[in-house]
Design a protein around this motif. Structure first.
Motif, short mmCIF file in Angstrom:
data_model
loop_
_atom_site.label_atom_id
_atom_site.label_comp_id
_atom_site.label_asym_id
_atom_site.label_seq_id
_atom_site.Cartn_x
_atom_site.Cartn_y
_atom_site.Cartn_z
N VAL A 181 -14.17 6.99 15.55
CA VAL A 181 -12.87 6.42 15.95
C VAL A 181 -12.99 4.90 16.06
O VAL A 181 -12.13 4.15 15.58
CB VAL A 181 -12.38 7.03 17.29
CG1 VAL A 181 -11.17 6.27 17.82
CG2 VAL A 181 -12.05 8.51 17.12
N VAL A 182 -14.06 4.45 16.69
CA VAL A 182 -14.25 3.01 16.91
C VAL A 182 -14.47 2.28 15.57
O VAL A 182 -13.84 1.25 15.29
CB VAL A 182 -15.44 2.77 17.87
CG1 VAL A 182 -15.82 1.31 17.92
CG2 VAL A 182 -15.08 3.29 19.26
N LEU A 183 -15.34 2.83 14.73
CA LEU A 183 -15.60 2.21 13.43
C LEU A 183 -14.33 2.18 12.58
O LEU A 183 -14.05 1.17 11.90
CB LEU A 183 -16.71 2.97 12.69
CG LEU A 183 -18.12 2.74 13.19
CD1 LEU A 183 -19.08 3.73 12.54
CD2 LEU A 183 -18.58 1.30 12.92
N LYS A 184 -13.58 3.26 12.62
CA LYS A 184 -12.35 3.33 11.82
C LYS A 184 -11.40 2.21 12.24
O LYS A 184 -10.81 1.52 11.40
CB LYS A 184 -11.70 4.71 12.00
CG LYS A 184 -10.43 4.90 11.21
CD LYS A 184 -9.87 6.31 11.43
CE LYS A 184 -8.43 6.37 10.97
NZ LYS A 184 -7.82 7.68 11.20
N ARG A 185 -11.25 2.03 13.54
CA ARG A 185 -10.34 0.97 14.01
C ARG A 185 -10.83 -0.42 13.60
O ARG A 185 -10.05 -1.29 13.27
CB ARG A 185 -10.19 1.06 15.52
CG ARG A 185 -9.43 2.32 15.92
CD ARG A 185 -8.75 2.11 17.22
NE ARG A 185 -8.04 3.32 17.61
CZ ARG A 185 -7.44 3.45 18.78
NH1 ARG A 185 -7.49 2.47 19.65
NH2 ARG A 185 -6.80 4.56 19.08
N MET A 186 -12.13 -0.61 13.65
CA MET A 186 -12.68 -1.91 13.24
C MET A 186 -12.47 -2.13 11.74
O MET A 186 -12.11 -3.23 11.31
CB MET A 186 -14.16 -2.01 13.60
CG MET A 186 -14.37 -2.19 15.09
SD MET A 186 -16.09 -2.43 15.51
CE MET A 186 -15.92 -2.97 17.22
N LEU A 187 -12.68 -1.09 10.95
CA LEU A 187 -12.46 -1.20 9.50
C LEU A 187 -10.99 -1.48 9.21
O LEU A 187 -10.67 -2.25 8.29
CB LEU A 187 -12.92 0.09 8.80
CG LEU A 187 -14.44 0.29 8.73
CD1 LEU A 187 -14.76 1.72 8.28
CD2 LEU A 187 -15.10 -0.73 7.79
N GLN A 188 -10.10 -0.87 9.98
CA GLN A 188 -8.66 -1.13 9.78
C GLN A 188 -8.34 -2.59 10.09
O GLN A 188 -7.57 -3.23 9.37
CB GLN A 188 -7.82 -0.19 10.66
CG GLN A 188 -7.75 1.22 10.10
CD GLN A 188 -7.21 2.25 11.10
OE1 GLN A 188 -7.31 2.05 12.32
NE2 GLN A 188 -6.65 3.33 10.59
N THR A 189 -8.96 -3.13 11.13
CA THR A 189 -8.74 -4.55 11.48
C THR A 189 -9.24 -5.45 10.35
O THR A 189 -8.59 -6.43 9.97
CB THR A 189 -9.48 -4.90 12.79
OG1 THR A 189 -9.00 -4.03 13.81
CG2 THR A 189 -9.25 -6.34 13.21
N ILE A 190 -10.40 -5.11 9.79
CA ILE A 190 -10.94 -5.90 8.66
C ILE A 190 -9.99 -5.82 7.47
O ILE A 190 -9.67 -6.83 6.84
CB ILE A 190 -12.36 -5.39 8.29
CG1 ILE A 190 -13.35 -5.68 9.42
CG2 ILE A 190 -12.84 -6.03 6.99
CD1 ILE A 190 -14.69 -4.98 9.28
N ALA A 191 -9.51 -4.59 7.17
CA ALA A 191 -8.61 -4.40 6.01
C ALA A 191 -7.32 -5.19 6.21
O ALA A 191 -6.82 -5.82 5.27
CB ALA A 191 -8.32 -2.91 5.83
N GLU A 192 -6.78 -5.19 7.42
CA GLU A 192 -5.53 -5.91 7.70
C GLU A 192 -5.70 -7.41 7.48
O GLU A 192 -4.79 -8.09 7.02
CB GLU A 192 -5.08 -5.65 9.15
CG GLU A 192 -4.37 -4.31 9.33
CD GLU A 192 -4.40 -3.81 10.77
OE1 GLU A 192 -4.21 -2.59 10.94
OE2 GLU A 192 -4.61 -4.61 11.69
N ALA A 193 -6.91 -7.90 7.80
CA ALA A 193 -7.16 -9.35 7.65
C ALA A 193 -7.09 -9.78 6.18
O ALA A 193 -6.85 -10.94 5.87
CB ALA A 193 -8.53 -9.69 8.23
N TYR A 194 -7.31 -8.80 5.26
CA TYR A 194 -7.28 -9.12 3.82
C TYR A 194 -5.96 -8.73 3.16
O TYR A 194 -5.80 -8.89 1.96
CB TYR A 194 -8.46 -8.45 3.11
CG TYR A 194 -9.76 -9.12 3.45
CD1 TYR A 194 -10.12 -10.33 2.85
CD2 TYR A 194 -10.60 -8.57 4.40
CE1 TYR A 194 -11.30 -10.96 3.20
CE2 TYR A 194 -11.78 -9.20 4.75
CZ TYR A 194 -12.14 -10.39 4.15
OH TYR A 194 -13.30 -11.01 4.49
N ASP A 195 -5.01 -8.20 3.96
CA ASP A 195 -3.71 -7.79 3.40
C ASP A 195 -2.92 -8.97 2.91
O ASP A 195 -2.90 -10.02 3.52
CB ASP A 195 -2.89 -7.04 4.48
CG ASP A 195 -3.14 -5.54 4.38
OD1 ASP A 195 -3.86 -5.15 3.46
OD2 ASP A 195 -2.62 -4.81 5.23
#
Ligand code: CP
Length: 320
Positions: free
Chosen positions: A306-320
């Motif tokens: 759950v924690v890693l998924k949320r961090m990966l989502q934050t990284i992905a959003e930064a590149y949107d």
């Protein structure tokens, strides 16, 4: 999400528990999220569960995972400032951490309390170097004062096994031959305080946890009284906070045994593991059908994912 140290980093706990259910039911749903992303796990201390469950969580998300046992496989790190480095530590943490950050997208760090200085431990001297200097999202894999992946997994487990909306959860100190940090009980209390549970903490005199954790928590000095009507018994040893790092008692009358478990409401037995049998808990209790220590350990993959998924989502959003 850029760091994971406390429950506040997850935001709404109900939502986090829903995410945990969804990750558990469908662990490979987010494989694309971690593609070409690297998780670096740095261990200053030993581990079985944290090391393997965090790797497994990373793999489930499609990540590459690198694990470094820094004491055995890296250069010995100097962590003091302003020292002449003419001893046995060839690398300073202030260069090592930003370099590690170059090789990953998310970094996890295990760095236990050293018991040399309460101030150094409770200011999270090592973990904060990673937060300040790595340039990457940081997950605590158990720091000097907290073990949030464990506490989140504990809460997931309680949610799965509770038989009433608001169970009674008892954290009991139990004896151990060595001085152990307060990270697990600190985090357990921190998470249970804001969960839908009635928390009671029981321990011998001199074992109070730090006031910032115990504020507002029910303390019961009589262990047997604390056990009465409990739905979950969570056993753990910790060294004294006030007489910092000292062992004040090895009193085996605090060991969790069958007679004490009989006082409870057919409670489930929990421990973060590793556990010393017949010090912390008797063979009979840990081998009983009410022991859910293995299921609890299994949920370490879920909390990490759950924690890693949320961090990966934050990284992905930064590149949107
Ligand atoms: N409970 C826990 O963190 O286990 P390890 O120390 O084996 O990682």
């Amino acid at each position: 999400m850029k760091r994971f140290l406390t429950p506040a980093d997850l935001g709404d706990l109900r939502k986090a528990l829903e995410d945990a259910k969804s990750v558990k039911n469908n662990p490979y749903a987010d494989q694309a999220l971690g593609r070409n992303k690297t998780l670096l796990l740095i261990f200053f201390n030993s581990s079985l569960r944290t090391r393997l469950s965090s790797q497994r969580a990373g793999f489930n998300l499609g990540m590459n995972v690198i694990v470094l046992d820094i004491n055995n496989d890296g250069w010995k790190l100097e962590t003091e400032f302003g020292v002449v480095m003419d001893g046995d530590k060839p690398e300073h943490i202030r260069e090592a951490v930003p370099v590690m950050g170059q090789y990953c997208d998310i970094i996890g760090v295990r760095s236990f309390a050293r018991f040399e200085s309460k101030e150094d431990d409770y200011s999270e001297k090592i973990l904060n170097q990673f937060i300040e200097l790595s340039g990457k999202p940081v997950i605590s894999l158990e720091s000097a004062t907290r073990h949030p992946l464990q506490a989140f997994a504990d809460l997931i487990t309680i949610e799965e096994y509770k038989t009433k909306p608001r169970p009674k959860v008892v954290l009991t100190w139990a004896p151990h031959p060595r001085a152990l940090p307060q990270a697990v009980p600190n985090s357990f209390v921190e998470w249970m305080k804001i969960a839908d549970v009635d928390l009671v903490v029981t321990h011998p005199e001199g074992y109070d946890l730090a006031p910032e954790f115990m504020e507002g928590v029910t303390y019961e000095p009589n262990q047997q009284k604390a056990f009465e009507g409990a739905d979950f018994i969570y056993a753990k040893n910790w060294a004294s906070f006030n007489q910092y790092g000292q062992i004040l008692s090895k009193d085996r009358s605090w060991t969790v045994d069958e007679a004490k478990m009989a006082l409870t409401n057919n409670a489930k037995f929990m421990h973060c593991l590793p556990v010393r049998r017949n010090m912390i808990v008797t063979d009979g209790v840990i081998e009983s059908p009410n022991s859910i220590v293995v299921q609890e350990a299994a949920n370490r993959v879920v909390s990490a994912q759950v924690v890693l998924k949320r961090m990966l989502q934050t990284i992905a959003e930064a590149y949107d």
